[in-house]
Design an enzyme around this catalytic site. Structure first.
Site, mmCIF file in Angstrom:
data_model
loop_
_atom_site.group_PDB
_atom_site.id
_atom_site.type_symbol
_atom_site.label_atom_id
_atom_site.label_comp_id
_atom_site.label_asym_id
_atom_site.label_seq_id
_atom_site.Cartn_x
_atom_site.Cartn_y
_atom_site.Cartn_z
ATOM 1 N N GLY A 23 0.820 -1.200 0.000
ATOM 2 C CA GLY A 23 0.000 0.000 0.000
ATOM 3 C C GLY A 23 0.851 1.245 0.000
ATOM 4 N N SER A 24 0.315 2.312 0.543
ATOM 5 C CA SER A 24 1.006 3.596 0.546
ATOM 6 C C SER A 24 2.148 3.606 1.554
ATOM 7 C CB SER A 24 0.018 4.721 0.888
ATOM 8 O OG SER A 24 -0.401 4.616 2.240
ATOM 9 N N GLY A 29 2.431 2.015 5.325
ATOM 10 C CA GLY A 29 3.544 1.140 5.662
ATOM 11 C C GLY A 29 4.295 1.585 6.896
ATOM 12 N N GLU A 54 5.823 -3.526 0.908
ATOM 13 C CA GLU A 54 5.943 -3.158 -0.505
ATOM 14 C C GLU A 54 5.067 -1.935 -0.684
ATOM 15 O OE1 GLU A 54 5.561 -2.153 -3.929
ATOM 16 O OE2 GLU A 54 3.998 -3.677 -3.999
ATOM 17 N N CYS A 106 1.992 0.168 -8.537
ATOM 18 C CA CYS A 106 3.141 0.684 -7.782
ATOM 19 C C CYS A 106 4.352 0.811 -8.694
ATOM 20 C CB CYS A 106 3.441 -0.220 -6.589
ATOM 21 S SG CYS A 106 3.562 -1.961 -7.007
#
Length: 508
Positions: free
Chosen positions: A239-240, A244, A261, A295
């Site tokens: 995610g963002s 994270g 990630e 991403c």
């Protein structure tokens, strides 16, 4: 939509706690899933509550005690059958991914193919969880290391890859002997429920303990509970960067493990020695694929000043040929953003770019009309910028591409590395020295560095992830499996003496 999705509508709204060998924690509150394709309600599903959360974690913990004792090849056989079941449902699941998330039908099918590929990879891996034998300094001793199942793996996935990223983690975790709890994005819950329904038959047929694969539907509060629960030793979160950092902090407080990630701000360097036609294809697909919501989306082009105008002309020409519309229609290149909130972020980024001095050579905008009634369709756009603009250093999950000039390879690499994120990178060049410089220790600082291909489209055989604010985690291939296991160093004394290490003498 086809019969598979119609059946899912009925199952999802009536979803109980247990579905065969899977566990889904649920409450009485319903979550509605709307398609960004046409704005229509697809189905409703139950949200997880505190009781559901506790049930799921307890069942996964209990199942681990049995699952860890299955041999790895036997666990791999279950994963092999899951891969075959996914092959059977590839068309239906791919269509659901496209409809619920908004990516093109080809990309939806490709995502399911990634699931199939990781199953194949994990099956082979189930016979290759190798340790090392080490030479001991003590005579009559043998040293080696081995890898044991870790426990419950928590998987928090994002909306842009609603099924593939889960499978990258889950299939590897399964052959490693772990059980899994999956919290998908609340924007795409039906894809997760579909996966659980597809594989439940395989789990029941093989007598897999109930609770090996679990599902929790909910908002960020569910992810926060997972991050704070010591019964889940590993959290893999996609995610963002903001999300994270929150997960990392919570898990670190209890000394757990994370695989993160996170964001990407990926660039392609276009050399004066590049094949420009190839570079255009790589750049456009990288920038507009999944409507810029990968991403690994290409967000920056760093173009040599000697080919800048020529390449810009080719790029604008390619953008003018893009077809935007229903992603289930294979004639269209670009589908919708996930929701109107994403559209607002896209619009704000365009305004910010202009205020900072950016010049758009391909204009953006929100599309209107019956075909775009969901309000989620936008125009991919291209802006000329300077590398120091603040907006260039931010990740906007939308099809906005920034282009800029460079003079020499050292400057290009510095521009590539100047952003906080470090996921994917690429150089388009036929110059061997440039390519090798880009891949060297003084080259790209990203976890992924490519030559003559774009920034997106990673294969499952390689470890996936990046550095800096991308989080440092690695999923999928290579030796990423080690993240899902605990290492143990063993020393066996088969002599009739007890020599001590470092030559220490201890007499009694």
């Amino acid at each position: 939509m086809d019969n598979f999705i119609e059946k899912l509508r009925i199952r999802s709204v009536n979803q109980g706690v247990s579905t065969g060998q899977n566990y889904i924690g649920s409450s009485g509150e319903l979550l509605s899933s709307f398609s960004p394709v046409d704005g229509m309600l697809i189905a409703k599903t139950y949200l997880s509550d505190d009781n559901g959360f506790e049930t799921v974690v307890r069942k996964a913990d209990e199942a681990f005690l049995e699952w860890r004792n299955w041999t790895a090849p036997r666990r791999g056989e279950v994963v092999r059958q899951i891969g075959n079941k996914l092959r059977e449902y590839k068309a239906s699941l791919g269509k659901l991914v496209s409809y619920e998330m908004g990516k093109s039908l080809q990309e939806g099918m490709g995502e399911v193919q990634e699931m199939i590929d990781i199953c194949d990879f994990a099956v082979g891996l189930s016979r290759q969880l190798y340790g090392l034998t080490t030479q001991s300094e003590r005579p009559g001793h043998r040293m080696y290391e081995q890898w044991h199942p870790l426990g419950v793996t928590g998987i928090i996935s994002a909306f842009n890859f609603p099924v593939a990223v889960w499978s990258w983690n889950a299939m590897i975790a399964l052959v490693c002997g772990n059980t899994c709890i999956w919290k998908p994005s609340e924007k795409v819950p039906l894809c997760a429920i579909a996966c659980q329904n597809i594989i439940s038959e395989v789990l029941m047929k093989n007598g897999v303990p109930e609770g090996v694969l679990c599902l929790l539907i909910g908002d960020r509060s569910v992810g926060e509970k997972m991050a704070n629960d010591p019964r889940i030793p590993l959290i893999s979160a996609t995610g963002s960067t903001r999300m994270g950092k929150s997960v990392a902090s919570a898990v670190a407080t209890r000394l757990g493990k994370t695989i993160l990630e996170l964001g990407g701000n990926n660039a392609i360097i276009i050399s004066k020695d590049a094949d420009l036609d190839m570079a255009v294809i790589a750049s456009v697909f990288g920038a507009v694929g999944t409507a810029g919501q990968r991403c690994t989306t290409t967000r920056r082009l760093i173009i040599h000043e000697s080919v800048y105008e020529k390449f810009k002309s080719k790029l604008v020409g390619a953008y003018n040929q893009l077809k935007i519309g229903n992603p289930l229609d294979e004639k269209n290149h670009v589908g919708p953003l996930i929701d109107t909130e994403a559209v607002d972020q896209y619009s704000r980024a365009i305004i910010a770019c202009k205020l900072q001095g950016g010049h758009f050579v391909v204009d953006g905008g929100v599309l209107e009309g019956e075909e775009f009634k969901s309000g989620c369709y936008v125009k991919p756009c291209v802006a000329e910028v300077l590398p120091e603009f603040a907006i260039v250093h931010q990740e906007t999950f939308a099809p906005i591409l920034y282009i800029m000039k460079y003079r020499n390879i050292e400057e290009a690499i510095a521009m590539q590395n100047s952003v906080p994120q470090g996921l994917s990178s690429s150089i388009m060049t036929l110059n061997l020295r440039e390519a090798e410089r880009f891949l060297s220790a003084s080259g790209s600082d990203c976890g992924i560095a490519n030559v003559n291909i774009g920034t997106s489209g990673a294969e499952i055989g390689g470890a996936f992830g990046g550095e800096k604010e991308t989080g440092g985690g690695r999923e999928s291939g290579s030796d990423a499996w080690r993240n899902y296991m605990r290492r143990q160093t063993n020393t066996i004394n088969w002599s009739d003496n007890l020599p001590l290490a470092q030559g220490i003498v201890f007499n009694i």
